[in-house]
Scaffold this active site. Structure first.
Site, PDB file in Angstrom:
ATOM      1  N   TYR A  31     -60.805  -7.283  83.230  1.00 12.93           N
ATOM      2  CA  TYR A  31     -60.979  -5.916  82.715  1.00 12.93           C
ATOM      3  C   TYR A  31     -61.063  -5.969  81.191  1.00 12.93           C
ATOM      4  O   TYR A  31     -61.938  -5.343  80.586  1.00 12.93           O
ATOM      5  CB  TYR A  31     -59.810  -5.052  83.182  1.00 12.93           C
ATOM      6  CG  TYR A  31     -59.899  -3.594  82.792  1.00 12.93           C
ATOM      7  CD1 TYR A  31     -61.033  -2.836  83.058  1.00 12.93           C
ATOM      8  CD2 TYR A  31     -58.827  -2.956  82.158  1.00 12.93           C
ATOM      9  CE1 TYR A  31     -61.101  -1.491  82.703  1.00 12.93           C
ATOM     10  CE2 TYR A  31     -58.881  -1.611  81.809  1.00 12.93           C
ATOM     11  CZ  TYR A  31     -60.023  -0.887  82.078  1.00 12.93           C
ATOM     12  OH  TYR A  31     -60.089   0.448  81.733  1.00 12.93           O
ATOM     13  N   SER A  41     -64.120   3.431  76.721  1.00 17.94           N
ATOM     14  CA  SER A  41     -63.556   2.084  76.683  1.00 17.94           C
ATOM     15  C   SER A  41     -62.114   2.171  77.183  1.00 17.94           C
ATOM     16  O   SER A  41     -61.824   2.822  78.190  1.00 17.94           O
ATOM     17  CB  SER A  41     -63.661   1.547  75.246  1.00 17.94           C
ATOM     18  OG  SER A  41     -63.038   0.303  75.110  1.00 17.94           O
ATOM     19  N   ALA A  85     -62.076  -8.461  79.372  1.00 17.30           N
ATOM     20  CA  ALA A  85     -63.373  -9.047  78.980  1.00 17.30           C
ATOM     21  C   ALA A  85     -64.472  -7.997  79.059  1.00 17.30           C
ATOM     22  O   ALA A  85     -65.333  -7.906  78.174  1.00 17.30           O
ATOM     23  CB  ALA A  85     -63.696 -10.232  79.876  1.00 17.30           C
ATOM     24  N   SER A  86     -64.447  -7.162  80.109  1.00 13.57           N
ATOM     25  CA  SER A  86     -65.509  -6.158  80.272  1.00 13.57           C
ATOM     26  C   SER A  86     -65.431  -5.086  79.187  1.00 13.57           C
ATOM     27  O   SER A  86     -66.446  -4.648  78.654  1.00 13.57           O
ATOM     28  CB  SER A  86     -65.444  -5.524  81.671  1.00 13.57           C
ATOM     29  OG  SER A  86     -64.357  -4.628  81.775  1.00 13.57           O
ATOM     30  N   LYS A  87     -64.219  -4.660  78.837  1.00  9.45           N
ATOM     31  CA  LYS A  87     -64.099  -3.592  77.829  1.00  9.45           C
ATOM     32  C   LYS A  87     -64.292  -4.146  76.420  1.00  9.45           C
ATOM     33  O   LYS A  87     -64.814  -3.440  75.547  1.00  9.45           O
ATOM     34  CB  LYS A  87     -62.756  -2.862  77.972  1.00  9.45           C
ATOM     35  CG  LYS A  87     -62.628  -2.031  79.266  1.00  9.45           C
ATOM     36  CD  LYS A  87     -63.601  -0.845  79.334  1.00  9.45           C
ATOM     37  CE  LYS A  87     -63.318   0.071  80.519  1.00  9.45           C
ATOM     38  NZ  LYS A  87     -64.290   1.176  80.680  1.00  9.45           N
ATOM     39  N   GLY A 129     -69.616   8.889  86.792  1.00  7.13           N
ATOM     40  CA  GLY A 129     -68.285   8.774  87.407  1.00  7.13           C
ATOM     41  C   GLY A 129     -67.534  10.089  87.387  1.00  7.13           C
ATOM     42  O   GLY A 129     -66.325  10.134  87.131  1.00  7.13           O
ATOM     43  N   SER A 159     -66.756  12.015  89.824  1.00  8.89           N
ATOM     44  CA  SER A 159     -66.109  12.394  91.089  1.00  8.89           C
ATOM     45  C   SER A 159     -64.604  12.572  90.949  1.00  8.89           C
ATOM     46  O   SER A 159     -63.976  13.250  91.760  1.00  8.89           O
ATOM     47  CB  SER A 159     -66.401  11.341  92.167  1.00  8.89           C
ATOM     48  OG  SER A 159     -65.824  10.108  91.802  1.00  8.89           O
ATOM     49  N   SER A 160     -64.001  11.935  89.940  1.00  2.60           N
ATOM     50  CA  SER A 160     -62.534  12.020  89.816  1.00  2.60           C
ATOM     51  C   SER A 160     -62.113  11.733  88.375  1.00  2.60           C
ATOM     52  O   SER A 160     -62.948  11.476  87.509  1.00  2.60           O
ATOM     53  CB  SER A 160     -61.868  11.015  90.760  1.00  2.60           C
ATOM     54  OG  SER A 160     -62.193   9.689  90.378  1.00  2.60           O
ATOM     55  N   GLY A 161     -60.810  11.777  88.143  1.00  2.00           N
ATOM     56  CA  GLY A 161     -60.220  11.325  86.884  1.00  2.00           C
ATOM     57  C   GLY A 161     -60.849  11.916  85.632  1.00  2.00           C
ATOM     58  O   GLY A 161     -61.130  13.115  85.553  1.00  2.00           O
ATOM     59  N   ASP A 194     -75.543   5.858  90.839  1.00  2.00           N
ATOM     60  CA  ASP A 194     -74.720   4.651  90.941  1.00  2.00           C
ATOM     61  C   ASP A 194     -75.135   3.771  89.774  1.00  2.00           C
ATOM     62  O   ASP A 194     -76.314   3.377  89.685  1.00  2.00           O
ATOM     63  CB  ASP A 194     -74.998   3.951  92.292  1.00  2.00           C
ATOM     64  CG  ASP A 194     -74.141   2.711  92.493  1.00  2.00           C
ATOM     65  OD1 ASP A 194     -73.738   2.090  91.492  1.00  2.00           O
ATOM     66  OD2 ASP A 194     -73.896   2.356  93.660  1.00  2.00           O
TER      67      ASP A 194
HETATM   68  P1  NAP Z   1     -61.141   7.031  88.434  1.00  2.00           P
HETATM   69  O1  NAP Z   1     -60.475   8.320  88.759  1.00  2.00           O
HETATM   70  O2  NAP Z   1     -61.064   5.906  89.420  1.00  2.00           O
HETATM   71  O3  NAP Z   1     -62.663   7.314  88.067  1.00  2.00           O
HETATM   72  C1  NAP Z   1     -63.611   6.285  87.951  1.00  2.00           C
HETATM   73  C2  NAP Z   1     -64.969   6.846  88.244  1.00  2.00           C
HETATM   74  O4  NAP Z   1     -65.943   5.780  88.111  1.00  2.00           O
HETATM   75  C3  NAP Z   1     -65.091   7.393  89.663  1.00  2.00           C
HETATM   76  O5  NAP Z   1     -65.834   8.580  89.606  1.00  2.00           O
HETATM   77  C4  NAP Z   1     -65.878   6.291  90.366  1.00  2.00           C
HETATM   78  O6  NAP Z   1     -66.687   6.770  91.427  1.00  2.00           O
HETATM   79  C5  NAP Z   1     -66.778   5.845  89.248  1.00  2.00           C
HETATM   80  N1  NAP Z   1     -67.474   4.606  89.572  1.00  2.00           N
HETATM   81  C6  NAP Z   1     -66.952   3.409  89.892  1.00  2.00           C
HETATM   82  N2  NAP Z   1     -67.943   2.537  90.148  1.00  2.00           N
HETATM   83  C7  NAP Z   1     -69.111   3.224  89.990  1.00  2.00           C
HETATM   84  C8  NAP Z   1     -70.486   2.908  90.115  1.00  2.00           C
HETATM   85  N3  NAP Z   1     -70.910   1.697  90.497  1.00  2.00           N
HETATM   86  N4  NAP Z   1     -71.417   3.872  89.845  1.00  2.00           N
HETATM   87  C9  NAP Z   1     -71.035   5.117  89.483  1.00  2.00           C
HETATM   88  N5  NAP Z   1     -69.744   5.483  89.379  1.00  2.00           N
HETATM   89  C10 NAP Z   1     -68.815   4.542  89.632  1.00  2.00           C
HETATM   90  O7  NAP Z   1     -60.527   6.406  87.079  1.00  2.00           O
HETATM   91  P2  NAP Z   1     -60.430   6.960  85.576  1.00  2.00           P
HETATM   92  O8  NAP Z   1     -59.077   6.586  85.120  1.00  2.00           O
HETATM   93  O9  NAP Z   1     -60.861   8.363  85.465  1.00  2.00           O
HETATM   94  O10 NAP Z   1     -61.467   5.981  84.844  1.00  2.00           O
HETATM   95  C11 NAP Z   1     -62.569   6.448  84.102  1.00  2.00           C
HETATM   96  C12 NAP Z   1     -62.835   5.484  82.974  1.00  2.00           C
HETATM   97  O11 NAP Z   1     -61.711   5.427  82.113  1.00  2.00           O
HETATM   98  C13 NAP Z   1     -63.121   4.033  83.403  1.00  2.00           C
HETATM   99  O12 NAP Z   1     -64.177   3.513  82.624  1.00  2.00           O
HETATM  100  C14 NAP Z   1     -61.798   3.327  83.078  1.00  2.00           C
HETATM  101  O13 NAP Z   1     -61.996   1.965  82.802  1.00  2.00           O
HETATM  102  C15 NAP Z   1     -61.360   4.097  81.840  1.00  2.00           C
HETATM  103  N6  NAP Z   1     -59.923   4.060  81.535  1.00  2.00           N
HETATM  104  C16 NAP Z   1     -58.979   4.500  82.417  1.00  2.00           C
HETATM  105  C17 NAP Z   1     -57.632   4.459  82.058  1.00  2.00           C
HETATM  106  C18 NAP Z   1     -56.523   4.954  82.949  1.00  2.00           C
HETATM  107  O14 NAP Z   1     -55.373   4.580  82.750  1.00  2.00           O
HETATM  108  N7  NAP Z   1     -56.770   5.814  83.906  1.00  2.00           N
HETATM  109  C19 NAP Z   1     -57.258   3.953  80.803  1.00  2.00           C
HETATM  110  C20 NAP Z   1     -58.239   3.518  79.938  1.00  2.00           C
HETATM  111  C21 NAP Z   1     -59.565   3.580  80.300  1.00  2.00           C
HETATM  112  P3  NAP Z   1     -66.314   6.625  92.974  1.00  2.00           P
HETATM  113  O15 NAP Z   1     -65.459   7.818  93.253  1.00  2.00           O
HETATM  114  O16 NAP Z   1     -67.640   6.668  93.656  1.00  2.00           O
HETATM  115  O17 NAP Z   1     -65.599   5.303  93.142  1.00  2.00           O
END
Ligand code: NAP
Length: 279
Positions: A140, A126, A142-144, A9, A11-13, A48
């Site tokens: 969400y 997580s 449940a998954s985490k 993942g 690509s972003s964040g 993926d």
């Molecule tokens: P994000 O910017 O949406 O990044 C999520 C990444 O996961 C993207 O690169 C997305 O790729 C990828 N992804 C989704 N489905 C996928 C798949 N089937 N195969 C491969 N990659 C996939 O969000 P983020 O906030 O950085 O989230 C990253 C992690 O942090 C997640 O596990 C999220 O649950 C966790 N988290 C986030 C927060 C928050 O507030 N932001 C808080 C706690 C935990 P695509 O670009 O292809 O969709």
């Protein structure tokens, strides 16, 4: 010798910030994503988490390039928001396919290599949602929670082989694409049961208050979460959990340092929507 990390993942964040953070500290980075796009200094390859053949190919490509993988960061994931009864079953399954089975797929693919090396580190991203339940995110949550249980148990069986397992628990970071995907998914859920309307309104109010409280937190950034992921990866101890942002500390401490009844009273006062209940 330079160490190598594979990140899902990216690509972003958090994933992208983590790739950049590791590169800046001299690591080889296999930055994996569903739709490859360049991240300077990294080796980008397609992965993926729902497609095991792409995971195998990404691990093989990374090994061909760097000869070894020292750590894996299972970051790919998203948050399915909404009332359980209004959520189509396919969306429920998709949440688990990515956040739980996707992580297992990646772990399964790297373990033979880690066993051969007699070492390695698995960092699973997580969430506060893996520690405490909140209204409107039962799926969400449940998954985490599943990811947390899986990782905790795995840490014992892999610890015996010299492989470390880490859980990084971020709170709310709004600069990623997390909210965008959640909002898109939620808008596709049906809303033909009006009984939940007062609850949904009250829960939205709770989330708005939490967001406002969070805006003061300086560590609620992708870069800070990346730094915690880096620290966890390099921590040779058997510590399992790393809370990554301070916004969730009061809730995490309530969960982990008070009794069940104190915790539930604390949470109900804080996040229990103020809707009228049956007498
Ligand atoms: P994000 O910017 O949406 O990044 C999520 C990444 O996961 C993207 O690169 C997305 O790729 C990828 N992804 C989704 N489905 C996928 C798949 N089937 N195969 C491969 N990659 C996939 O969000 P983020 O906030 O950085 O989230 C990253 C992690 O942090 C997640 O596990 C999220 O649950 C966790 N988290 C986030 C927060 C928050 O507030 N932001 C808080 C706690 C935990 P695509 O670009 O292809 O969709």
């Amino acid at each position: 010798m330079k160490k190598t990390v594979l990140i899902t993942g990216a690509s972003s964040g958090f994933g992208k910030a983590t790739a950049e953070f590791f590169v800046a500290r001299g690591w080889n980075v296999i930055a994996t994503m569903r739709t490859p796009q360049d991240i300077p200094g990294t080796f980008v390859t397609r992965l993926d988490v729902e497609k095991p053949e792409t995971i195998r190919a990404a691990v093989d490509a990374g090994l061909a390039r760097f000869g070894r993988i020292d750590a894996v960061v299972n970051n790919a994931g998203y948050g399915l928001f909404g009332v359980f009864e209004l959520t189509p079953e396919a969306k429920v399954r998709e949440q688990f396919e990515v956040n739980v089975f996707g992580v297992m797929n990646v772990v399964r693919a790297v373990l033979p290599h880690f066993r051969e090396n007699k070492g390695g580190c698995i960092v699973n991203v997580s969430s506060g949602a893996g520690v405490f339940g909140l209204p409107m995110i039962s799926l969400y949550n449940a998954s985490k929670f599943a990811l947390e249980g899986f990782s905790e148990s795995l840490s014992y069986e892999l610890g015996a082989l010299g492989i470390r397992v880490k859980l990084v628990e971020p709170g709310g970071v709004t600069s990623t694409k997390f909210g965008e995907r959640s909002a898109k998914d939620a808008s596709m859920s049906s809303n033909d049961i009006r009984d939940y309307d007062p609850f949904v309104l009250a829960a939205n109010q709770v989330f708005a208050e939490m967001r406002a409280a969070r805006s003061a937190d300086k560590d609620a950034t992708s870069e800070h979460v990346a730094e915690v992921i880096f620290e966890a990866t390099n921590d040779a101890s058997d510590r399992l959990r790393y809370v990554a942002t301070s916004d969730i500390l009061p809730l995490v401490e309530a969960r982990r340092q008070t009794s069940e009844s104190e915790y539930m009273a604390f949470m109900r006062a804080r996040v229990g929507p103020k809707v009228s209940r049956m007498p």
